[in-house]
Write a protein that holds these residues in place. Sequence first.
Motif, PDB file in Angstrom:
ATOM      1  N   LEU A   1     -25.843 -40.384   6.110  1.00  0.00           N
ATOM      2  CA  LEU A   1     -25.542 -39.075   6.683  1.00  0.00           C
ATOM      3  C   LEU A   1     -24.434 -39.184   7.723  1.00  0.00           C
ATOM      4  CD1 LEU A   1     -26.217 -36.067   7.042  1.00  0.00           C
ATOM      5  CD2 LEU A   1     -28.016 -36.738   8.627  1.00  0.00           C
ATOM      6  N   VAL A   2     -23.285 -38.566   7.394  1.00  0.00           N
ATOM      7  CA  VAL A   2     -22.117 -38.558   8.278  1.00  0.00           C
ATOM      8  C   VAL A   2     -21.955 -37.148   8.841  1.00  0.00           C
ATOM      9  CG1 VAL A   2     -19.618 -38.934   8.429  1.00  0.00           C
ATOM     10  CG2 VAL A   2     -21.011 -40.335   6.873  1.00  0.00           C
ATOM     11  N   VAL A   3     -21.762 -37.046  10.141  1.00  0.00           N
ATOM     12  CA  VAL A   3     -21.576 -35.740  10.779  1.00  0.00           C
ATOM     13  C   VAL A   3     -20.176 -35.657  11.390  1.00  0.00           C
ATOM     14  CG1 VAL A   3     -22.239 -34.322  12.772  1.00  0.00           C
ATOM     15  CG2 VAL A   3     -24.002 -35.255  11.262  1.00  0.00           C
ATOM     16  N   VAL A   4     -19.496 -34.558  11.113  1.00  0.00           N
ATOM     17  CA  VAL A   4     -18.236 -34.234  11.793  1.00  0.00           C
ATOM     18  C   VAL A   4     -18.546 -33.035  12.686  1.00  0.00           C
ATOM     19  CG1 VAL A   4     -15.827 -33.576  11.544  1.00  0.00           C
ATOM     20  CG2 VAL A   4     -16.902 -35.030   9.812  1.00  0.00           C
ATOM     21  N   PHE A   5     -18.493 -33.257  14.000  1.00  0.00           N
ATOM     22  CA  PHE A   5     -18.903 -32.220  14.939  1.00  0.00           C
ATOM     23  C   PHE A   5     -17.735 -31.751  15.790  1.00  0.00           C
ATOM     24  CE2 PHE A   5     -20.594 -31.157  19.263  1.00  0.00           C
ATOM     25  CZ  PHE A   5     -21.159 -29.941  18.911  1.00  0.00           C
ATOM     26  N   GLN A   6     -17.598 -30.432  15.866  1.00  0.00           N
ATOM     27  CA  GLN A   6     -16.582 -29.835  16.731  1.00  0.00           C
ATOM     28  C   GLN A   6     -17.287 -29.173  17.924  1.00  0.00           C
ATOM     29  OE1 GLN A   6     -14.640 -26.064  15.626  1.00  0.00           O
ATOM     30  NE2 GLN A   6     -12.670 -27.080  15.975  1.00  0.00           N
ATOM     31  N   PRO A   7     -17.167 -29.745  19.131  1.00  0.00           N
ATOM     32  CA  PRO A   7     -17.766 -29.097  20.306  1.00  0.00           C
ATOM     33  C   PRO A   7     -17.195 -27.694  20.487  1.00  0.00           C
ATOM     34  CG  PRO A   7     -17.045 -31.337  20.824  1.00  0.00           C
ATOM     35  CD  PRO A   7     -16.470 -30.996  19.483  1.00  0.00           C
ATOM     36  N   HIS A   8     -18.069 -26.749  20.791  1.00  0.00           N
ATOM     37  CA  HIS A   8     -17.654 -25.350  20.916  1.00  0.00           C
ATOM     38  C   HIS A   8     -17.771 -24.905  22.368  1.00  0.00           C
ATOM     39  CE1 HIS A   8     -18.161 -20.885  20.476  1.00  0.00           C
ATOM     40  NE2 HIS A   8     -17.125 -21.080  19.696  1.00  0.00           N
ATOM     41  N   THR A   9     -16.679 -24.788  23.025  1.00  0.00           N
ATOM     42  CA  THR A   9     -16.465 -24.401  24.424  1.00  0.00           C
ATOM     43  C   THR A   9     -16.777 -25.539  25.395  1.00  0.00           C
ATOM     44  OG1 THR A   9     -18.618 -23.435  25.063  1.00  0.00           O
ATOM     45  CG2 THR A   9     -17.068 -22.001  23.881  1.00  0.00           C
ATOM     46  N   TYR A  10     -15.955 -25.631  26.407  1.00  0.00           N
ATOM     47  CA  TYR A  10     -16.101 -26.657  27.444  1.00  0.00           C
ATOM     48  C   TYR A  10     -17.387 -26.433  28.241  1.00  0.00           C
ATOM     49  CZ  TYR A  10     -11.248 -27.896  26.480  1.00  0.00           C
ATOM     50  OH  TYR A  10     -10.094 -28.302  25.857  1.00  0.00           O
ATOM     51  N   SER A  11     -17.702 -25.165  28.527  1.00  0.00           N
ATOM     52  CA  SER A  11     -18.877 -24.884  29.359  1.00  0.00           C
ATOM     53  C   SER A  11     -20.162 -25.310  28.668  1.00  0.00           C
ATOM     54  CB  SER A  11     -18.929 -23.393  29.725  1.00  0.00           C
ATOM     55  OG  SER A  11     -18.971 -22.568  28.575  1.00  0.00           O
ATOM     56  N   ARG A  12     -20.265 -25.074  27.345  1.00  0.00           N
ATOM     57  CA  ARG A  12     -21.478 -25.475  26.633  1.00  0.00           C
ATOM     58  C   ARG A  12     -21.585 -26.993  26.570  1.00  0.00           C
ATOM     59  NH1 ARG A  12     -21.021 -22.568  22.354  1.00  0.00           N
ATOM     60  NH2 ARG A  12     -22.572 -20.957  22.769  1.00  0.00           N
ATOM     61  N   LEU A  13     -20.467 -27.682  26.307  1.00  0.00           N
ATOM     62  CA  LEU A  13     -20.502 -29.142  26.239  1.00  0.00           C
ATOM     63  C   LEU A  13     -20.881 -29.729  27.596  1.00  0.00           C
ATOM     64  CD1 LEU A  13     -20.105 -31.695  24.571  1.00  0.00           C
ATOM     65  CD2 LEU A  13     -17.672 -31.645  25.172  1.00  0.00           C
ATOM     66  N   ALA A  14     -20.339 -29.181  28.661  1.00  0.00           N
ATOM     67  CA  ALA A  14     -20.655 -29.686  29.997  1.00  0.00           C
ATOM     68  C   ALA A  14     -22.132 -29.468  30.334  1.00  0.00           C
ATOM     69  CB  ALA A  14     -19.772 -28.998  31.040  1.00  0.00           C
ATOM     70  N   ALA A  15     -22.666 -28.312  29.939  1.00  0.00           N
ATOM     71  CA  ALA A  15     -24.058 -27.983  30.262  1.00  0.00           C
ATOM     72  C   ALA A  15     -25.049 -28.860  29.504  1.00  0.00           C
ATOM     73  CB  ALA A  15     -24.325 -26.510  29.960  1.00  0.00           C
ATOM     74  N   TYR A  16     -24.656 -29.338  28.311  1.00  0.00           N
ATOM     75  CA  TYR A  16     -25.599 -30.047  27.438  1.00  0.00           C
ATOM     76  C   TYR A  16     -25.081 -31.403  26.957  1.00  0.00           C
ATOM     77  CZ  TYR A  16     -28.505 -25.863  26.892  1.00  0.00           C
ATOM     78  OH  TYR A  16     -29.331 -24.803  27.113  1.00  0.00           O
ATOM     79  N   LEU A  17     -24.219 -32.021  27.723  1.00  0.00           N
ATOM     80  CA  LEU A  17     -23.570 -33.247  27.249  1.00  0.00           C
ATOM     81  C   LEU A  17     -24.589 -34.297  26.800  1.00  0.00           C
ATOM     82  CD1 LEU A  17     -20.856 -34.638  26.824  1.00  0.00           C
ATOM     83  CD2 LEU A  17     -21.040 -35.550  29.150  1.00  0.00           C
ATOM     84  N   THR A  18     -25.581 -34.599  27.630  1.00  0.00           N
ATOM     85  CA  THR A  18     -26.577 -35.619  27.290  1.00  0.00           C
ATOM     86  C   THR A  18     -27.381 -35.212  26.064  1.00  0.00           C
ATOM     87  OG1 THR A  18     -26.781 -36.237  29.615  1.00  0.00           O
ATOM     88  CG2 THR A  18     -28.566 -36.905  28.151  1.00  0.00           C
ATOM     89  N   GLU A  19     -27.777 -33.942  25.988  1.00  0.00           N
ATOM     90  CA  GLU A  19     -28.572 -33.455  24.852  1.00  0.00           C
ATOM     91  C   GLU A  19     -27.779 -33.508  23.550  1.00  0.00           C
ATOM     92  OE1 GLU A  19     -28.256 -32.044  27.768  1.00  0.00           O
ATOM     93  OE2 GLU A  19     -30.245 -31.583  28.574  1.00  0.00           O
ATOM     94  N   PHE A  20     -26.472 -33.186  23.605  1.00  0.00           N
ATOM     95  CA  PHE A  20     -25.627 -33.314  22.423  1.00  0.00           C
ATOM     96  C   PHE A  20     -25.625 -34.766  21.932  1.00  0.00           C
ATOM     97  CE2 PHE A  20     -23.308 -29.271  23.520  1.00  0.00           C
ATOM     98  CZ  PHE A  20     -23.479 -28.668  22.293  1.00  0.00           C
ATOM     99  N   GLY A  21     -25.496 -35.693  22.857  1.00  0.00           N
ATOM    100  CA  GLY A  21     -25.481 -37.105  22.499  1.00  0.00           C
ATOM    101  C   GLY A  21     -26.755 -37.523  21.788  1.00  0.00           C
ATOM    102  N   LYS A  22     -27.902 -37.089  22.305  1.00  0.00           N
ATOM    103  CA  LYS A  22     -29.189 -37.451  21.699  1.00  0.00           C
ATOM    104  C   LYS A  22     -29.341 -36.848  20.301  1.00  0.00           C
ATOM    105  CE  LYS A  22     -31.784 -38.035  26.019  1.00  0.00           C
ATOM    106  NZ  LYS A  22     -32.861 -37.472  26.896  1.00  0.00           N
TER     107      LYS A  22
END
Length: 434
Positions: free
Chosen positions: A338-359
């Motif tokens: 399983l390969v994922v290509v992920f595009q982060p959507h908005t700086y504010s959302r990525l900043a708010a959930y950076l650790t959770e996105f990683g997990k």
Amino acid sequence: MEKKTYYFVGIKGTGMAALARLLKDLGNDVLGSDIDKETFTQQPLENAGIPVLSFNPANLKNGMIVVQGNAFGDDHEEIVRAKEMGLTIQSYPDTVEQVVVDHTSIGVAGAHGKTSTTGLLAHVLSNVEKTSYLIGDGVGGGVKDARFFVFEADEYRDHFLAYHPDYAIMTNVDFDHPDFFKDLADVKDSFETYGRQVKKGLFAWGEDKSLRDLNVDVPVYYYGTKENNDFRATNIIRTPEGSTFDAYYKDEKLGNFTIHLYGEHSVLNSLAVIAVAYMEKIDLQEIKTELASFGGVKRRFAEEDIADMKIVDDYAHHPSEIKATIDAARQKYPDKKLVVVFQPHTYSRLAAYLTEFGKSLSKADKVFVTPIFGSIREQNGSVSAGDLEKLIKGSEDINMDSLEKLLAYHDGVVVFMGAGDIEKYEDEYKTRLK
């Protein structure tokens, strides 16, 4: 509804296009304007006989009701002209509410899963009763003298507070849209306010702590897999072909149901549909048949086979959604990489959930991260795609010029996730595969 003429400013928008088609089906005259750029919503509008014009104040005529798209302010040339002419100007939510009050209406809300659930409910009810619907993937349809109206109730900027439906489904509450809501408590407060506007009953996922203590004025029916829910799914069997489960209302067995959908969330969404049908005294044998025939909605685990690869397109842009999509892919393709290509959507959302996105992303076998998709409101921020890559073992950056990295994978699954313009990466990859 009496016949009217609606003019949509920003008619190619996903929600606007769906609403335009719905109003056209209900017998109204509908037209609208937008930028001169081809979108996936344009052809269906034209196929429905809805003219799509370029912006021009001269398009406006006396007697029109102007529906103002969320992206267009009061200084837009057509809105300025509409005011000069004394035309009625209303928002998208206000226009939807006019349809809500004319039907037995079910508004589907939730930080995640509302489009999938709305699409499923619309499909099921449409095949057993006259039903109009408005789905967040750009699909809308109207039936004259319909019994039901199924619609997506979006919490962003409190749009759903314009609605007063008979029933509401709440799939979950989560802190999304950090550019509008302050925190989780702020989001919950909006959902509770919406809940107080519901007329007959509310169906809520019982394993969501924020939904468990809602202070509303109608009965709340909880659904889920645990014993403390009113509607329960038990004996769940998940296979690469889909899922089967027994559904109960309290101690009453409602039947055994099969869905050709993937992930635990699909079972929960189906249970919410069964709950609505039960309360509206619809034959559950018919519901069983229609649940089994549903194939999904746009950009929610939409699949395509090219060469030896399975390609999945998904709107997931929040850690909870990413987790659910990866869970679904693992269920359907347990033996494939399983390969994922992920595009982060908005700086504010990525900043708010950076650790959770990683997990969440770390649950894939391989992750590629594209540059961040910035919204109109924010073009830069304090985080970068590289900050996310550091949290995911073995992940790499990818862009339009380095998509050949994906060509190294064979007999696997590539999931493209995001809410921005991730499709451009997906389309280029498909072209190269072919």
